[in-house]
Motif scaffolding. Structure first.
Motif, PDB file in Angstrom:
ATOM      1  N   GLU A 140       0.819  -1.214   0.000  1.00 10.78           N
ATOM      2  CA  GLU A 140       0.000   0.000   0.000  1.00 10.78           C
ATOM      3  C   GLU A 140       0.859   1.272   0.000  1.00 10.78           C
ATOM      4  O   GLU A 140       0.376   2.360  -0.340  1.00 10.78           O
ATOM      5  N   ASP A 141       2.121   1.149   0.392  1.00  6.08           N
ATOM      6  CA  ASP A 141       3.010   2.325   0.425  1.00  6.08           C
ATOM      7  C   ASP A 141       3.858   2.460  -0.844  1.00  6.08           C
ATOM      8  O   ASP A 141       4.568   3.452  -1.011  1.00  6.08           O
ATOM      9  N   ILE A 142       3.792   1.471  -1.736  1.00  4.08           N
ATOM     10  CA  ILE A 142       4.710   1.435  -2.872  1.00  4.08           C
ATOM     11  C   ILE A 142       4.434   2.541  -3.886  1.00  4.08           C
ATOM     12  O   ILE A 142       5.349   3.080  -4.504  1.00  4.08           O
ATOM     13  N   ASP A 143       3.144   2.904  -4.061  1.00  2.00           N
ATOM     14  CA  ASP A 143       2.820   3.932  -5.060  1.00  2.00           C
ATOM     15  C   ASP A 143       3.426   5.283  -4.699  1.00  2.00           C
ATOM     16  O   ASP A 143       3.972   5.984  -5.562  1.00  2.00           O
ATOM     17  N   LYS A 144       3.333   5.662  -3.408  1.00  2.00           N
ATOM     18  CA  LYS A 144       3.937   6.929  -2.959  1.00  2.00           C
ATOM     19  C   LYS A 144       5.449   6.894  -3.164  1.00  2.00           C
ATOM     20  O   LYS A 144       6.064   7.879  -3.566  1.00  2.00           O
ATOM     21  N   TRP A 145       6.036   5.754  -2.859  1.00  2.00           N
ATOM     22  CA  TRP A 145       7.493   5.594  -3.004  1.00  2.00           C
ATOM     23  C   TRP A 145       7.903   5.739  -4.474  1.00  2.00           C
ATOM     24  O   TRP A 145       8.901   6.391  -4.785  1.00  2.00           O
ATOM     25  N   LYS A 146       7.129   5.144  -5.373  1.00  2.00           N
ATOM     26  CA  LYS A 146       7.414   5.256  -6.806  1.00  2.00           C
ATOM     27  C   LYS A 146       7.322   6.709  -7.270  1.00  2.00           C
ATOM     28  O   LYS A 146       8.174   7.187  -8.023  1.00  2.00           O
ATOM     29  N   GLN A 147       6.283   7.402  -6.832  1.00  2.00           N
ATOM     30  CA  GLN A 147       6.081   8.788  -7.245  1.00  2.00           C
ATOM     31  C   GLN A 147       7.244   9.668  -6.785  1.00  2.00           C
ATOM     32  O   GLN A 147       7.717  10.541  -7.531  1.00  2.00           O
ATOM     33  N   LYS A 148       7.711   9.428  -5.565  1.00  2.00           N
ATOM     34  CA  LYS A 148       8.850  10.204  -5.054  1.00  2.00           C
ATOM     35  C   LYS A 148      10.105   9.919  -5.883  1.00  2.00           C
ATOM     36  O   LYS A 148      10.862  10.835  -6.199  1.00  2.00           O
ATOM     37  N   GLY A 149      10.309   8.662  -6.249  1.00  2.00           N
ATOM     38  CA  GLY A 149      11.468   8.300  -7.065  1.00  2.00           C
ATOM     39  C   GLY A 149      11.435   8.982  -8.421  1.00  2.00           C
ATOM     40  O   GLY A 149      12.461   9.461  -8.922  1.00  2.00           O
ATOM     41  N   ARG A 150      10.236   9.029  -9.020  1.00  2.00           N
ATOM     42  CA  ARG A 150      10.096   9.697 -10.319  1.00  2.00           C
ATOM     43  C   ARG A 150      10.428  11.187 -10.194  1.00  2.00           C
ATOM     44  O   ARG A 150      11.030  11.779 -11.087  1.00  2.00           O
ATOM     45  N   ARG A 151      10.006  11.802  -9.084  1.00  2.00           N
ATOM     46  CA  ARG A 151      10.287  13.236  -8.875  1.00  2.00           C
ATOM     47  C   ARG A 151      11.785  13.478  -8.744  1.00  2.00           C
ATOM     48  O   ARG A 151      12.323  14.447  -9.297  1.00  2.00           O
ATOM     49  N   ILE A 152      12.473  12.592  -8.023  1.00  2.00           N
ATOM     50  CA  ILE A 152      13.921  12.740  -7.839  1.00  2.00           C
ATOM     51  C   ILE A 152      14.638  12.682  -9.177  1.00  2.00           C
ATOM     52  O   ILE A 152      15.493  13.522  -9.490  1.00  2.00           O
ATOM     53  N   ILE A 153      14.282  11.685 -10.003  1.00  2.00           N
ATOM     54  CA  ILE A 153      14.927  11.524 -11.307  1.00  2.00           C
ATOM     55  C   ILE A 153      14.564  12.690 -12.233  1.00  2.00           C
ATOM     56  O   ILE A 153      15.426  13.239 -12.926  1.00  2.00           O
ATOM     57  N   GLY A 154      13.284  13.082 -12.222  1.00  2.00           N
ATOM     58  CA  GLY A 154      12.838  14.186 -13.073  1.00  2.00           C
ATOM     59  C   GLY A 154      13.528  15.490 -12.733  1.00  2.00           C
ATOM     60  O   GLY A 154      13.957  16.236 -13.629  1.00  2.00           O
ATOM     61  N   GLN A 155      13.664  15.782 -11.436  1.00  2.00           N
ATOM     62  CA  GLN A 155      14.333  17.006 -11.008  1.00  2.00           C
ATOM     63  C   GLN A 155      15.813  16.991 -11.389  1.00  2.00           C
ATOM     64  O   GLN A 155      16.368  18.018 -11.788  1.00  2.00           O
ATOM     65  N   ALA A 156      16.433  15.813 -11.293  1.00  2.00           N
ATOM     66  CA  ALA A 156      17.848  15.701 -11.650  1.00  2.00           C
ATOM     67  C   ALA A 156      18.063  16.026 -13.125  1.00  2.00           C
ATOM     68  O   ALA A 156      19.020  16.704 -13.498  1.00  2.00           O
ATOM     69  N   ILE A 157      17.163  15.547 -13.971  1.00  2.00           N
ATOM     70  CA  ILE A 157      17.276  15.801 -15.411  1.00  2.00           C
ATOM     71  C   ILE A 157      17.016  17.273 -15.723  1.00  2.00           C
ATOM     72  O   ILE A 157      17.757  17.900 -16.490  1.00  2.00           O
ATOM     73  N   LYS A 158      15.985  17.835 -15.116  1.00  2.00           N
ATOM     74  CA  LYS A 158      15.631  19.226 -15.403  1.00  2.00           C
ATOM     75  C   LYS A 158      16.697  20.199 -14.900  1.00  2.00           C
ATOM     76  O   LYS A 158      16.911  21.260 -15.499  1.00  2.00           O
ATOM     77  N   LYS A 159      17.356  19.859 -13.794  1.00  2.00           N
ATOM     78  CA  LYS A 159      18.352  20.761 -13.218  1.00  2.00           C
ATOM     79  C   LYS A 159      19.765  20.467 -13.721  1.00  2.00           C
ATOM     80  O   LYS A 159      20.722  21.118 -13.303  1.00  2.00           O
ATOM     81  N   ASP A 160      19.891  19.497 -14.632  1.00  2.00           N
ATOM     82  CA  ASP A 160      21.209  19.136 -15.155  1.00  2.00           C
ATOM     83  C   ASP A 160      21.865  20.332 -15.834  1.00  2.00           C
ATOM     84  O   ASP A 160      21.262  20.998 -16.666  1.00  2.00           O
ATOM     85  N   ASP A 161      23.101  20.630 -15.452  1.00  2.00           N
ATOM     86  CA  ASP A 161      23.838  21.675 -16.147  1.00  2.00           C
ATOM     87  C   ASP A 161      25.202  21.176 -16.613  1.00  2.00           C
ATOM     88  O   ASP A 161      26.122  21.937 -16.853  1.00  2.00           O
ATOM     89  N   TYR A 162      25.309  19.839 -16.729  1.00  2.00           N
ATOM     90  CA  TYR A 162      26.556  19.272 -17.230  1.00  2.00           C
ATOM     91  C   TYR A 162      26.422  18.940 -18.708  1.00  2.00           C
ATOM     92  O   TYR A 162      27.265  19.265 -19.531  1.00  2.00           O
ATOM     93  N   PHE A 163      25.332  18.227 -19.070  1.00  2.00           N
ATOM     94  CA  PHE A 163      25.175  17.706 -20.426  1.00  2.00           C
ATOM     95  C   PHE A 163      24.034  18.384 -21.193  1.00  2.00           C
ATOM     96  O   PHE A 163      23.674  17.979 -22.278  1.00  2.00           O
ATOM     97  N   ASN A 164      23.429  19.415 -20.570  1.00  2.00           N
ATOM     98  CA  ASN A 164      22.427  20.265 -21.247  1.00  2.00           C
ATOM     99  C   ASN A 164      21.170  19.522 -21.686  1.00  2.00           C
ATOM    100  O   ASN A 164      20.544  19.897 -22.678  1.00  2.00           O
ATOM    101  N   ILE A 165      20.783  18.461 -20.964  1.00  2.00           N
ATOM    102  CA  ILE A 165      19.542  17.772 -21.289  1.00  2.00           C
ATOM    103  C   ILE A 165      18.352  18.715 -21.099  1.00  2.00           C
ATOM    104  O   ILE A 165      17.360  18.646 -21.813  1.00  2.00           O
ATOM    105  N   GLY A 166      18.496  19.627 -20.139  1.00  2.00           N
ATOM    106  CA  GLY A 166      17.419  20.567 -19.883  1.00  2.00           C
ATOM    107  C   GLY A 166      17.195  21.578 -20.989  1.00  2.00           C
ATOM    108  O   GLY A 166      16.204  22.305 -20.975  1.00  2.00           O
ATOM    109  N   ASP A 167      18.093  21.645 -21.986  1.00  2.00           N
ATOM    110  CA  ASP A 167      17.944  22.619 -23.068  1.00  2.00           C
ATOM    111  C   ASP A 167      16.886  22.227 -24.085  1.00  2.00           C
ATOM    112  O   ASP A 167      16.400  23.074 -24.830  1.00  2.00           O
ATOM    113  N   VAL A 168      16.544  20.935 -24.151  1.00  2.00           N
ATOM    114  CA  VAL A 168      15.547  20.500 -25.126  1.00  2.00           C
ATOM    115  C   VAL A 168      14.152  20.784 -24.566  1.00  2.00           C
ATOM    116  O   VAL A 168      13.963  20.929 -23.360  1.00  2.00           O
TER     117      VAL A 168
END
Length: 420
Positions: A63-91
């Motif tokens: 019953e707790d797995i869905d919240k855990w998954k959503q948090k994981g997606r946010r962590i990965i999404g924020q990392a990609i959007k805030k990336d300033d090494y490889f400019n993935i956020g430029d697209v």
């Protein structure tokens, strides 16, 4: 428009482009100060620590797995959007979201296909998925996952690793290639071992999307890369001296054909201009791979453009030539219908150059000290940080496994949940 009638003409074109590319120093990246490197390292460490802490906190209760998954997606999404090494956020956001969705679907499908796949195997295949996704975007197509893209990308860990293994005899490799070629031609071939059975199923995935009669170019390109792999075995059977064998030609053919397949898997057809780009892109990635593998190839007497000269001459001019070739290829390419793809071209160009620089640092003994010192100025992190990154990541995974008494399969199951 160039008057090009067959693949050999493209290969000859890139032979000339390679020789005409300057071996003098040129760089398309901005310099990064030591202070900025420290700042970026701290930021990346923070993101990785957050991700590993999240993996370590996987809940026992469903019953707790869905919240855990959503948090994981946010962590990965924020990392990609805030990336300033490889400019993935430029697209643009849609392209980035489709890119992430394609990646997630691929990993999920790969794990369903073979639970024993390692993180390294998935990463190897996933890199090809990303290349196709980039080509989809360059061609103005929507980035998406298909069974054909999956099937071809997954062939890499099951064929390349087998053919590159020093533990498999040249004779066994040749016999495998003969059977594989017949299967690629559509013949009903019985696999002789579980690895071949998986390979043939992956060919079925390509066939499920692209019929042989309607899309002959897809299969012609598959035959071409297979022929390139057969020729590349001549790089393994004995040590050669420069010019004894056409190592450059083999590299152009094998690398060019591999990405040519990627291009045809977008929609089954390619214009002359896009064939040219795919061949050039594949060749530069092949030489970049040769640089990445130069230590192993040198050790195993596998002869490539890089390993043939490694230890005899500094590889500085070859690295310069590869960087200049990369810059030229991306700067020359223009999209159809006047579309502005400058950000995407810069993303591809810069990340190709980063791949070259990272490979260079990890094989720095084959370069002059002065050259490495100059190139380090353009790296997003310090040389020491890059050299230790793979080891440190491995330790973090090891710590989580030991702390939770997880097997490799359990760790992969947890990673699966994060990207579902």
């Amino acid at each position: 428009m160039r008057d090009i009638h067959c693949l050999e003409d493209y290969y000859e074109l890139f032979r000339m482009k390679w020789w005409n590319s300057s071996s003098n120093f040129k760089q398309c990246l901005d310099r990064v100060t030591p202070a900025e490197k420290k700042k970026r390292q701290k930021k990346l460490n923070g993101m990785l620590n957050k991700l590993f802490k999240h993996l370590d906190s996987v809940p026992v209760n469903d019953e707790d797995i869905d919240k855990w998954k959503q948090k994981g997606r946010r962590i990965i999404g924020q990392a990609i959007k805030k990336d300033d090494y490889f400019n993935i956020g430029d697209v643009d956001n849609r392209l980035r979201d489709n890119f992430i969705e394609s990646t997630k679907t691929f990993i999920k499908t790969a794990r369903e296909f073979d639970k024993n796949l390692s993180i390294a195997d998935i990463g190897q295949a996933m890199r090809n998925v990303w290349i196709i996704n980039m080509i989809q975007s360059l061609l103005g197509e929507e980035i998406k996952f298909t069974r054909a893209i999956y099937g071809y990308s997954m062939l890499y860990p099951y064929t390349d690793n087998y053919l590159d293994s020093p533990e498999v005899s040249i004779e066994d490799k040749k016999e495998f290639n003969e059977r594989f070629y017949k299967r690629l031609r559509g013949e009903n071939i019985e696999p002789v071992n579980p690895n071949e059975e998986k390979v043939y199923k992956l060919v079925e995935d390509i066939e499920s999307i692209f019929g042989r009669k309607r899309y002959p170019k897809v299969y012609e390109s598959l035959y071409t890369i297979h022929e390139g792999q057969i020729k590349s075995l001549t790089q393994q059977d004995k040590v050669t001296i420069p010019y004894e064998r056409d190592i450059l030609g083999i590299s152009i053919e094998k690398g060019g054909a591999s990405v040519l397949v990627d291009g045809y898997l977008v929609n089954g057809e390619l214009t002359s201009k896009n064939i040219e780009f795919c061949v050039g892109y594949g060749f530069l990635l092949q030489v970049a791979d040769d640089l990445q593998d130069v230590k192993e190839d040198f050790k195993n007497n596998h002869i490539t453009i890089m390993s043939q000269l490694a230890g005899k001459y500094n590889l500085d001019p070859l690295a310069n030539k590869l960087i200049n070739f990369t810059i030229g290829l991306l700067e020359e390419y223009e999209a159809d219908e006047g579309r502005d793809i400058s950000n995407l071209k810069n993303l591809i160009k810069n990340n190709c150059v980063f791949l070259i620089l990272f490979s260079m640092i990890l094989s720095k003994e084959y370069f002059s000290e002065e050259y490495i010192r100059i190139q380090e100025e353009f790296l997003p992190f310090s040389m020491e940080y890059i050299e230790n990154l793979k080891f440190n990541l491995g330790n973090k995974f090891k710590e989580i496994k030991e702390k939770n008494n997880w097997t490799d399969e359990r760790l992969m199951d947890v990673l699966d949940k994060v990207i579902e």
